[in-house]
Scaffold this motif. Structure first.
Motif, PDB file in Angstrom:
ATOM      1  N   ILE A  43      12.958 -21.990 -34.251  1.00  0.00           N
ATOM      2  CA  ILE A  43      11.762 -22.180 -35.062  1.00  0.00           C
ATOM      3  C   ILE A  43      10.613 -22.305 -34.068  1.00  0.00           C
ATOM      4  CG2 ILE A  43      10.565 -23.669 -36.697  1.00  0.00           C
ATOM      5  CD1 ILE A  43      13.358 -24.664 -37.603  1.00  0.00           C
ATOM      6  N   GLY A  44       9.711 -21.364 -34.076  1.00  0.00           N
ATOM      7  CA  GLY A  44       8.664 -21.324 -33.075  1.00  0.00           C
ATOM      8  C   GLY A  44       7.514 -22.285 -33.305  1.00  0.00           C
ATOM      9  N   ASN A  45       7.338 -22.763 -34.522  1.00  0.00           N
ATOM     10  CA  ASN A  45       6.199 -23.601 -34.856  1.00  0.00           C
ATOM     11  C   ASN A  45       6.641 -25.066 -34.943  1.00  0.00           C
ATOM     12  OD1 ASN A  45       4.108 -24.988 -36.144  1.00  0.00           O
ATOM     13  ND2 ASN A  45       3.599 -23.257 -37.472  1.00  0.00           N
ATOM     14  N   PRO A  46       6.131 -25.932 -34.060  1.00  0.00           N
ATOM     15  CA  PRO A  46       6.527 -27.344 -34.103  1.00  0.00           C
ATOM     16  C   PRO A  46       6.226 -28.018 -35.443  1.00  0.00           C
ATOM     17  CG  PRO A  46       5.349 -26.876 -32.068  1.00  0.00           C
ATOM     18  CD  PRO A  46       5.236 -25.651 -32.926  1.00  0.00           C
ATOM     19  N   ALA A  47       5.193 -27.577 -36.152  1.00  0.00           N
ATOM     20  CA  ALA A  47       4.890 -28.154 -37.466  1.00  0.00           C
ATOM     21  C   ALA A  47       6.022 -27.874 -38.446  1.00  0.00           C
ATOM     22  CB  ALA A  47       3.567 -27.607 -37.997  1.00  0.00           C
ATOM     23  N   VAL A  48       6.646 -26.702 -38.335  1.00  0.00           N
ATOM     24  CA  VAL A  48       7.775 -26.372 -39.216  1.00  0.00           C
ATOM     25  C   VAL A  48       8.966 -27.260 -38.868  1.00  0.00           C
ATOM     26  CG1 VAL A  48       9.397 -24.565 -39.920  1.00  0.00           C
ATOM     27  CG2 VAL A  48       6.972 -24.021 -39.634  1.00  0.00           C
ATOM     28  N   VAL A  49       9.207 -27.478 -37.581  1.00  0.00           N
ATOM     29  CA  VAL A  49      10.295 -28.373 -37.166  1.00  0.00           C
ATOM     30  C   VAL A  49      10.056 -29.766 -37.746  1.00  0.00           C
ATOM     31  CG1 VAL A  49      11.444 -29.471 -35.195  1.00  0.00           C
ATOM     32  CG2 VAL A  49      10.769 -27.062 -35.064  1.00  0.00           C
ATOM     33  N   GLN A  50       8.817 -30.218 -37.699  1.00  0.00           N
ATOM     34  CA  GLN A  50       8.487 -31.527 -38.256  1.00  0.00           C
ATOM     35  C   GLN A  50       8.749 -31.552 -39.759  1.00  0.00           C
ATOM     36  OE1 GLN A  50       4.353 -32.736 -38.051  1.00  0.00           O
ATOM     37  NE2 GLN A  50       4.938 -34.883 -37.998  1.00  0.00           N
ATOM     38  N   ARG A  51       8.403 -30.477 -40.464  1.00  0.00           N
ATOM     39  CA  ARG A  51       8.656 -30.418 -41.911  1.00  0.00           C
ATOM     40  C   ARG A  51      10.150 -30.451 -42.201  1.00  0.00           C
ATOM     41  NH1 ARG A  51       4.834 -25.900 -41.834  1.00  0.00           N
ATOM     42  NH2 ARG A  51       2.794 -26.875 -41.793  1.00  0.00           N
ATOM     43  N   VAL A  52      10.948 -29.784 -41.361  1.00  0.00           N
ATOM     44  CA  VAL A  52      12.410 -29.836 -41.531  1.00  0.00           C
ATOM     45  C   VAL A  52      12.865 -31.286 -41.447  1.00  0.00           C
ATOM     46  CG1 VAL A  52      14.640 -29.230 -40.496  1.00  0.00           C
ATOM     47  CG2 VAL A  52      12.851 -27.486 -40.693  1.00  0.00           C
ATOM     48  N   GLN A  53      12.382 -32.011 -40.448  1.00  0.00           N
ATOM     49  CA  GLN A  53      12.769 -33.415 -40.284  1.00  0.00           C
ATOM     50  C   GLN A  53      12.330 -34.256 -41.479  1.00  0.00           C
ATOM     51  OE1 GLN A  53      10.925 -34.110 -36.472  1.00  0.00           O
ATOM     52  NE2 GLN A  53      12.843 -33.751 -35.390  1.00  0.00           N
ATOM     53  N   LEU A  54      11.127 -34.026 -41.969  1.00  0.00           N
ATOM     54  CA  LEU A  54      10.647 -34.764 -43.136  1.00  0.00           C
ATOM     55  C   LEU A  54      11.495 -34.464 -44.364  1.00  0.00           C
ATOM     56  CD1 LEU A  54       6.787 -34.360 -42.616  1.00  0.00           C
ATOM     57  CD2 LEU A  54       8.117 -36.469 -42.361  1.00  0.00           C
ATOM     58  N   ARG A  95      12.372 -31.040 -27.821  1.00  0.00           N
ATOM     59  CA  ARG A  95      13.380 -30.048 -28.206  1.00  0.00           C
ATOM     60  C   ARG A  95      12.774 -28.710 -28.590  1.00  0.00           C
ATOM     61  NH1 ARG A  95      17.158 -34.369 -31.458  1.00  0.00           N
ATOM     62  NH2 ARG A  95      17.738 -35.559 -29.597  1.00  0.00           N
ATOM     63  N   SER A  96      11.467 -28.697 -28.847  1.00  0.00           N
ATOM     64  CA  SER A  96      10.828 -27.410 -29.151  1.00  0.00           C
ATOM     65  C   SER A  96      10.607 -26.587 -27.891  1.00  0.00           C
ATOM     66  CB  SER A  96       9.506 -27.615 -29.893  1.00  0.00           C
ATOM     67  OG  SER A  96       8.511 -28.120 -29.029  1.00  0.00           O
ATOM     68  N   VAL A  97      10.667 -27.232 -26.729  1.00  0.00           N
ATOM     69  CA  VAL A  97      10.456 -26.507 -25.478  1.00  0.00           C
ATOM     70  C   VAL A  97      11.713 -26.363 -24.630  1.00  0.00           C
ATOM     71  CG1 VAL A  97       8.002 -27.064 -25.356  1.00  0.00           C
ATOM     72  CG2 VAL A  97       9.647 -28.573 -24.239  1.00  0.00           C
ATOM     73  N   ALA A  98      12.766 -27.126 -24.942  1.00  0.00           N
ATOM     74  CA  ALA A  98      13.988 -27.035 -24.134  1.00  0.00           C
ATOM     75  C   ALA A  98      15.185 -27.508 -24.937  1.00  0.00           C
ATOM     76  CB  ALA A  98      13.852 -27.881 -22.869  1.00  0.00           C
ATOM     77  N   ALA A  99      16.341 -26.962 -24.606  1.00  0.00           N
ATOM     78  CA  ALA A  99      17.593 -27.379 -25.220  1.00  0.00           C
ATOM     79  C   ALA A  99      18.025 -28.717 -24.621  1.00  0.00           C
ATOM     80  CB  ALA A  99      18.672 -26.332 -24.984  1.00  0.00           C
ATOM     81  N   ALA A 100      18.866 -29.447 -25.325  1.00  0.00           N
ATOM     82  CA  ALA A 100      19.324 -30.757 -24.865  1.00  0.00           C
ATOM     83  C   ALA A 100      19.938 -30.676 -23.466  1.00  0.00           C
ATOM     84  CB  ALA A 100      20.316 -31.347 -25.857  1.00  0.00           C
ATOM     85  N   GLY A 101      20.729 -29.672 -23.207  1.00  0.00           N
ATOM     86  CA  GLY A 101      21.346 -29.531 -21.889  1.00  0.00           C
ATOM     87  C   GLY A 101      20.317 -29.349 -20.789  1.00  0.00           C
ATOM     88  N   ASP A 102      19.266 -28.604 -21.079  1.00  0.00           N
ATOM     89  CA  ASP A 102      18.192 -28.411 -20.097  1.00  0.00           C
ATOM     90  C   ASP A 102      17.434 -29.712 -19.848  1.00  0.00           C
ATOM     91  OD1 ASP A 102      18.821 -25.698 -19.899  1.00  0.00           O
ATOM     92  OD2 ASP A 102      17.402 -25.157 -21.485  1.00  0.00           O
ATOM     93  N   ILE A 103      17.269 -30.498 -20.894  1.00  0.00           N
ATOM     94  CA  ILE A 103      16.582 -31.786 -20.749  1.00  0.00           C
ATOM     95  C   ILE A 103      17.430 -32.728 -19.892  1.00  0.00           C
ATOM     96  CG2 ILE A 103      15.765 -33.832 -22.000  1.00  0.00           C
ATOM     97  CD1 ILE A 103      15.024 -31.870 -24.322  1.00  0.00           C
ATOM     98  N   ILE A 104      18.730 -32.734 -20.117  1.00  0.00           N
ATOM     99  CA  ILE A 104      19.639 -33.556 -19.300  1.00  0.00           C
ATOM    100  C   ILE A 104      19.564 -33.111 -17.842  1.00  0.00           C
ATOM    101  CG2 ILE A 104      22.072 -34.096 -18.845  1.00  0.00           C
ATOM    102  CD1 ILE A 104      21.110 -35.579 -21.251  1.00  0.00           C
ATOM    103  N   ASP A 105      19.583 -31.806 -17.606  1.00  0.00           N
ATOM    104  CA  ASP A 105      19.479 -31.290 -16.227  1.00  0.00           C
ATOM    105  C   ASP A 105      18.174 -31.743 -15.571  1.00  0.00           C
ATOM    106  OD1 ASP A 105      21.919 -30.028 -16.565  1.00  0.00           O
ATOM    107  OD2 ASP A 105      21.053 -28.028 -16.876  1.00  0.00           O
ATOM    108  N   ALA A 106      17.085 -31.675 -16.328  1.00  0.00           N
ATOM    109  CA  ALA A 106      15.795 -32.122 -15.787  1.00  0.00           C
ATOM    110  C   ALA A 106      15.835 -33.614 -15.465  1.00  0.00           C
ATOM    111  CB  ALA A 106      14.671 -31.807 -16.777  1.00  0.00           C
TER     112      ALA A 106
END
Length: 182
Positions: free
Chosen positions: A64-75, A136-147
């Motif tokens: 999902i490219g739009n963070p606002a849409v991700v937020q709506r999914v969560q809501l 999570r809109s900019v990186a996968a969980a595994g990438d965040i752990i690596d960082a």
């Protein structure tokens, strides 16, 4: 569907599992069932076109490219849980879906009517979810752990933040935040 398309779909679904916790097809089907929607109404509530929703559900698109849409999914997920536990009626849910549809997303610092405490301040859970959504809109969980692992020797606090908020569970992040308020 040929083998290459099947492989691409499987990869997209795996990416979705990493980014959103499960493939979007399963997540969206739960919302459809729990909130009594059809795909067209879900797409409208999320601010997506029906074809885009279909592509996300089928694994033709991964993100999902739009963070606002991700937020709506969560809501909508929060709303579905409230409908399931009986704290929100079907009529209230319809009203809230209209509010969610109109939401433009926002920053961690913005207040919205669905996400504030009695004092008007954003709830801790809401802020945590917005931070998670942003990361999570900019990186996968595994990438965040690596960082986080890369940063740990020189910036342990930042590494902990990334592990807890970027790749952890919402409940763990809320508990972490609350434990550091004292």
């Amino acid at each position: 569907m040929d083998a290459a398309q099947q492989e691409a779909t499987a990869r997209a679904r795996e990416l979705q599992r990493n980014w959103y916790g499960e493939p979007l097809g399963a997540l969206f089907r739960k919302l459809i069932d729990d909130l009594g929607l059809n795909q067209a109404r879900l797409a409208a509530a999320l601010g997506l076109s029906a074809p885009m929703l279909s592509q996300l559900m089928s694994g033709q698109r991964a993100k999902i490219g739009n963070p606002a849409v991700v937020q709506r999914v969560q809501l909508l997920q929060e709303l579905a849980a409230q409908v399931a536990d009986g704290s929100v009626s079907a009529a209230e849910a319809t009203e809230r879906m209209d509010e969610i549809k109109k939401s433009q997303g926002g920053s961690v610092l913005s207040n919205s009517t669905q996400t504030t405490s009695g004092s008007g301040a954003p709830t801790v859970k809401r802020v945590v979810r917005e931070i998670q959504s942003l990361l999570r809109s900019v990186a996968a969980a595994g990438d965040i752990i690596d960082a986080a692992e890369s940063l740990a020797p020189t910036h342990p606090e930042l590494a902990e933040f990334l592990r807890v908020y970027g790749a952890g569970r919402t409940s763990d992040a809320v508990a972490h935040y609350q434990s550091h308020q004292n």
